[in-house]
Design a protein around this motif. Structure first.
Motif, PDB file in Angstrom:
ATOM      1  N   GLY A 426      26.552  -2.803  40.043  1.00 58.48           N
ATOM      2  CA  GLY A 426      27.858  -3.588  38.748  1.00 58.48           C
ATOM      3  C   GLY A 426      27.538  -5.148  39.140  1.00 58.48           C
ATOM      4  O   GLY A 426      27.784  -5.432  38.278  1.00 58.48           O
ATOM      5  N   GLU A 427      27.034  -5.571  40.503  1.00 59.00           N
ATOM      6  CA  GLU A 427      27.305  -6.957  40.898  1.00 59.00           C
ATOM      7  C   GLU A 427      25.880  -7.210  40.040  1.00 59.00           C
ATOM      8  O   GLU A 427      25.451  -8.291  39.563  1.00 59.00           O
ATOM      9  CB  GLU A 427      27.179  -7.265  41.842  1.00 59.00           C
ATOM     10  N   MET A 428      24.864  -6.518  39.909  1.00 67.52           N
ATOM     11  CA  MET A 428      23.205  -7.113  39.767  1.00 67.52           C
ATOM     12  C   MET A 428      23.346  -6.809  37.858  1.00 67.52           C
ATOM     13  O   MET A 428      22.369  -8.040  37.408  1.00 67.52           O
ATOM     14  CB  MET A 428      22.399  -6.348  40.564  1.00 67.52           C
ATOM     15  N   VAL A 429      23.839  -5.625  37.234  1.00 68.97           N
ATOM     16  CA  VAL A 429      23.702  -5.829  36.239  1.00 68.97           C
ATOM     17  C   VAL A 429      25.106  -6.913  35.144  1.00 68.97           C
ATOM     18  O   VAL A 429      24.212  -7.831  34.471  1.00 68.97           O
ATOM     19  CB  VAL A 429      25.141  -4.183  35.621  1.00 68.97           C
ATOM     20  N   ASN A 530      18.903 -12.874  44.734  1.00 65.43           N
ATOM     21  CA  ASN A 530      19.493 -11.841  44.172  1.00 65.43           C
ATOM     22  C   ASN A 530      18.605 -10.367  43.606  1.00 65.43           C
ATOM     23  O   ASN A 530      17.981  -9.350  44.138  1.00 65.43           O
ATOM     24  CB  ASN A 530      20.019 -11.888  42.919  1.00 65.43           C
ATOM     25  N   ASP A 531      17.326 -11.566  43.206  1.00 61.72           N
ATOM     26  CA  ASP A 531      16.135 -10.222  42.328  1.00 61.72           C
ATOM     27  C   ASP A 531      15.136 -10.100  43.869  1.00 61.72           C
ATOM     28  O   ASP A 531      14.841  -8.342  43.539  1.00 61.72           O
ATOM     29  CB  ASP A 531      14.845 -10.899  42.377  1.00 61.72           C
ATOM     30  N   LYS A 532      15.319  -9.919  44.812  1.00 58.12           N
ATOM     31  CA  LYS A 532      14.647  -9.400  45.679  1.00 58.12           C
ATOM     32  C   LYS A 532      15.264  -8.923  46.830  1.00 58.12           C
ATOM     33  O   LYS A 532      15.212  -7.789  46.948  1.00 58.12           O
ATOM     34  CB  LYS A 532      13.958 -10.596  47.331  1.00 58.12           C
ATOM     35  N   ALA A 533      16.492  -9.036  47.126  1.00 57.14           N
ATOM     36  CA  ALA A 533      17.414  -8.366  47.425  1.00 57.14           C
ATOM     37  C   ALA A 533      17.915  -6.444  46.710  1.00 57.14           C
ATOM     38  O   ALA A 533      17.309  -5.234  47.505  1.00 57.14           O
ATOM     39  CB  ALA A 533      18.791  -8.743  48.312  1.00 57.14           C
ATOM     40  N   TYR A 534      17.431  -7.148  45.232  1.00 61.84           N
ATOM     41  CA  TYR A 534      18.190  -5.605  44.509  1.00 61.84           C
ATOM     42  C   TYR A 534      16.876  -4.243  44.698  1.00 61.84           C
ATOM     43  O   TYR A 534      16.612  -3.627  44.952  1.00 61.84           O
ATOM     44  CB  TYR A 534      18.553  -6.572  43.472  1.00 61.84           C
ATOM     45  N   ARG A 535      15.659  -5.304  44.196  1.00 62.89           N
ATOM     46  CA  ARG A 535      14.024  -4.644  44.960  1.00 62.89           C
ATOM     47  C   ARG A 535      14.138  -3.683  46.186  1.00 62.89           C
ATOM     48  O   ARG A 535      13.830  -2.998  46.155  1.00 62.89           O
ATOM     49  CB  ARG A 535      13.284  -5.783  44.646  1.00 62.89           C
ATOM     50  N   ILE A 536      14.980  -4.751  47.032  1.00 62.65           N
ATOM     51  CA  ILE A 536      14.064  -3.990  48.528  1.00 62.65           C
ATOM     52  C   ILE A 536      14.956  -3.138  48.373  1.00 62.65           C
ATOM     53  O   ILE A 536      14.373  -1.706  48.826  1.00 62.65           O
ATOM     54  CB  ILE A 536      14.776  -5.340  49.332  1.00 62.65           C
ATOM     55  N   TRP A 537      16.725  -3.381  48.328  1.00 68.51           N
ATOM     56  CA  TRP A 537      17.478  -1.980  48.081  1.00 68.51           C
ATOM     57  C   TRP A 537      17.206  -0.433  46.696  1.00 68.51           C
ATOM     58  O   TRP A 537      17.073   0.515  47.824  1.00 68.51           O
ATOM     59  CB  TRP A 537      19.011  -2.218  47.474  1.00 68.51           C
ATOM     60  N   PHE A 538      16.554  -0.838  45.624  1.00 70.87           N
ATOM     61  CA  PHE A 538      15.926   0.211  45.307  1.00 70.87           C
ATOM     62  C   PHE A 538      15.447   1.468  45.417  1.00 70.87           C
ATOM     63  O   PHE A 538      15.267   1.784  45.409  1.00 70.87           O
ATOM     64  CB  PHE A 538      16.177  -0.616  43.434  1.00 70.87           C
TER      65      PHE A 538
END
Length: 755
Positions: A426-429, A530-538
């Motif tokens: 939700g936060e990344m969207v 945000n970008d790197k954190a989301y890639r790692i998590w996904f």
């Protein structure tokens, strides 16, 4: 070893590691046919040849979705005597030729070694004997017991109930031997582990019911021998609680022309599904206990909504359309965030369209995702405003991504991680949408790190990701009680972890952004954005998490994802360790220290993994170790250049390593560069990475790389070797080339870091 004959590509400057992070998921994958599934199961059985395994143990393919370009991710459930073992499964990544690239697992099967003994020295119990694998209850009996257990007598079934007969591991929490004398309030998530207490033959009953205005969605585990209720948990995944958008002003929305006007059907995003594309429908106050999604919204013009909170009147006039505008804009941006940034298409990665039904119920204070229809329902709100805010849409749609991938069990710590993934989504969207909804990265800002703030009439959000305890119920850090909490609260620590991973922390003890668990230097950890954190998590969610992943397992697998994307000792890997340490999961480390292992007490088990000391520590074809003009090292000056001969050849490198019995993590990683002169879409040359027992027998094949997977520059590969703790194993790299056209497998920076 003959002089090498590399391609020109071998001499290209190394691609910066950060470039690896922008690899996109591949297009929708073709679902394997029964013959292909049978072949993959056979290969998994062949790989999984540990002592104790017999024909009673096998695998069952449960789902498939895209990996990065050229790869497919398959989830295989573990079976015993043909029955699924609940929460026990393997995640397999394969390449275009079907070779296994990586494997992650949660193994709860009975009677296996070496995983039969925990760090606490507890032996895995035996499976139920054959005479106890026949149920005394029928599936209908089990469903009736489950209905009674959730006090749903008189309720109606929204979806047909199901009852699956399986082996259910009843779990318990034990301390590791190193934490035997620690006070309870000083326990870290890595000090305890979940182990099997006993096995039961059971039915997993899935109830999707309604009673009055209340939805009753539960999974119930019923003992198939005596009818006892072993476990139960709620499964309804909720938030609690150019069009004119209520929250975002005038926004572009994608509609379709129809006879006499336009409809809210976005045919550019997603295919198939109930409506053939992404759609917003009008539930028109259909009861939330059995909602009818209704028909797709239509309008005579392509200007929709008035931007105002719904006033309780018509659901089809401009005011009634506003909730639909909110929903469509949110759905579009959720789709675009994952596709444009990650390459992931729709909820399942295979671009299957979904829909959102607006105006569910009357003054209904909820929004929920229903996996039975892979869709979302939105209420108009009473204590809340309309529940179609951008982060709420992203949250609910992210439940669909979880259901299609890790399928985290919606209870205990795994349930908290399930909810946390939706808050993260939700936060990344929100960040992506607030910055125009375009581009190939998640913007560094734009989201508020507060879930549901816009729908709140009081101005208080549902959850604060940076300090979860501000809601009065969610903890800021892991504790042994976390598994007993409602999943909307047990999500708190992981939400805070993700905030720290992205944004960093502060050293001021009075700040909402301070963690007392960050004891190394600097006290304020650095975030990676945000970008790197989301890639790692996904990447961790889709390729490594299993349905039973808990906080400790998540920490190890998120770390593996960071190491694969950015390097074993990268600042990103360090940030993952510090972010989890900040919530009492693992030990903190110095930011300038090595980021390759399991915390500040990491021990390197490989001797001369960078090959800078020549052949020291290595056996086999040690002539491949050196420095040559045709290849560049990952770091330092030397490496192991396996292959590149252009003739029939076999080369091996082996090293015996010890994985301590007391290890709480054991991470193998290495840097690998592949180039080839082969042009056919056929496997000719291979590099197989495996583990062998002291006797020489094969324990497992970790991965096979081929001439079909070349890349400019090195890629980091990592594997969890914790199942082999307490053993001395031989790490083996075996290269085989056919009779012509070289393939080079260039190996460097081999690490096995244990904690």
């Amino acid at each position: 070893m003959n002089p090498r004959a590399p391609l020109l590509a071998a001499c290209i400057a190394l691609a910066p590691l950060h470039a690896l992070a922008v690899q996109l998921m591949s297009a929708p994958v073709a679902i394997a046919n029964p013959q292909e599934n049978t072949s993959l199961v056979s290969r998994l059985n062949a790989l999984d040849n540990r002592p104790g395994l017999s024909a009673d143990y096998s695998f069952r393919i449960s789902s498939q979705h895209p990996g990065v370009v050229g790869q497919k991710i398959t989830r295989a459930q573990h079976t015993y005597k043909g029955l699924r073992v609940f929460g026990s499964e393997t995640v397999v990544v394969t390449n275009t030729s079907g070779d296994i690239v990586s494997v992650a697992a949660a193994d709860r099967r009975p009677g296996l070694t070496p995983s039969a003994v925990t760090p606490s020295g507890i032996a895995t119990p035996s499976p139920p004997p054959p005479d106890q694998l026949t149920p005394n209850l029928s599936s209908d009996d089990a469903i009736a017991r489950a209905v009674q257990a959730v006090a749903a007598t008189g309720a109606t079934h929204r979806w047909t109930p199901s009852a699956e007969l399986l082996i259910y591991p009843v779990m318990k929490t034990v301390r590791t031997s190193s934490a035997a004398n620690k006070p309870d309030d000083q326990l870290n998530a890595m000090d305890v582990e979940e182990v099997v207490d006993r096995y039961a033959l059971a039915y997993l009953v899935q109830l999707r019911m309604a009673l009055g205005s209340k939805l009753i969605y539960y999974d119930v585990v019923v003992d198939a021998r005596n009818g006892d209720i072993i476990n139960k948990w709620p499964t309804l995944q909720t938030v609690i609680g150019s069009g004119n958008s209520q929250y975002n002003g005038v926004v572009p929305i994608s509609t379709s022309a129809t006879s006499g006007g336009f409809q809210m059907l976005d045919s550019a995003r997603g295919t198939g599904g109930k409506y053939g594309g992404m759609a917003i429908t009008n539930a028109n106050h259909s009861s939330p206990n059995n909602p009818d999604p209704g028909s797709i919204y239509t309008n005579s013009s392509n200007t929709w909504g008035d931007g105002l909170q719904y006033n309780g009147g018509s659901t089809t006039n401009a005011n009634g359309q506003t909730a639909a505008v909110n929903a469509l804009w949110g759905l579009m941006n959720t789709y675009d965030t994952n596709k444009n940034v990650l390459g992931w298409q729709s909820l399942d990665g295979n671009n299957t369209a979904t829909y959102i039904a607006a105006h569910v119920g009357t003054s209904y204070d909820n929004a929920f995702y229903d996996d039975s229809c892979h869709c979302m329902y939105i209420g108009d709100g009473n204590s809340f405003y309309s529940l179609g805010a951008i982060d709420v849409i992203g949250h609910e749609m992210s439940h669909g991504v979880t259901a299609s991938t890790a399928d985290l069990i919606y209870a205990g710590e795994s349930g908290g991680l399930n909810e946390s993934n939706s808050d993260i989504g939700g936060e990344m969207v929100e960040a992506y949408a607030r910055n125009g909804g375009t581009g190939s990265s998640v913007p560094a800002s734009g989201n508020d790190w507060m879930m549901g703030k816009e729908i709140s009439k009081s101005g208080e959000p549902l959850r604060w990701m940076y300090k979860p305890s501000k809601d009065g119920s969610s903890p800021d850090a892991w504790s042994a009680n976390l598994k007993n909490m409602d999943v909307h609260y047990s999500s708190g620590p992981n939400n805070r972890m993700f905030y720290f991973l992205s944004q960093g922390s502060k050293a001021d003890s009075g700040s909402d952004y301070y963690s007392p668990y960050l004891t190394k230097t600097p006290a304020a950890m650095s975030g990676i954005g945000n970008d790197k954190a989301y890639r790692i998590w996904f990447k961790a969610l889709t390729t490594k998490f299993t349905s039973s992943t808990n906080y400790a397992d998540a920490r190890n697998k998120v770390l593996q994802a960071a190491q694969e994307l950015y390097g074993a000792t990268s600042k990103e890997a360090i940030a993952v360790q510090r972010a989890y340490a900040a919530i009492n999961v693992g030990a903190d480390i110095d930011e300038a220290g090595d980021g390759g292992g399991g915390g500040g007490e990491a021990v390197e088990q490989v001797v001369n993994g960078g090959f800078e000391s020549g052949t020291t520590g290595w056996s086999g074809s040690t002539g491949v170790i050196g420095s040559h003009s045709g290849q560049a090292p990952y770091e330092g000056t030397r490496y192991a250049w396996m292959g590149g001969n252009g003739r029939r050849s076999t080369e091996t490198l082996t090293q015996r390593v010890q994985i301590p019995a007391t290890a709480s993590s054991a991470q193998l990683s290495f840097a690998l560069h592949i180039d080839t002169a082969e042009t056919s879409n056929t496997v000719y040359d291979t590099l197989t990475v495996s583990l062998r027992a002291a006797s020489g027998s094969l324990l497992t094949t970790l991965a096979t790389y081929t001439n079909l997977t070349p890349a400019a520059g090195y890629q980091i590969r990592s594997f969890d070797l914790l199942p082999y703790k307490g053993q001395q194993v031989t790490l083996s790299f075996v290269m085989r080339e056919d009779r012509s056209k070289q393939t080079s497998f260039v190996l460097d920076k081999v690490n096995l870091l244990t904690r």
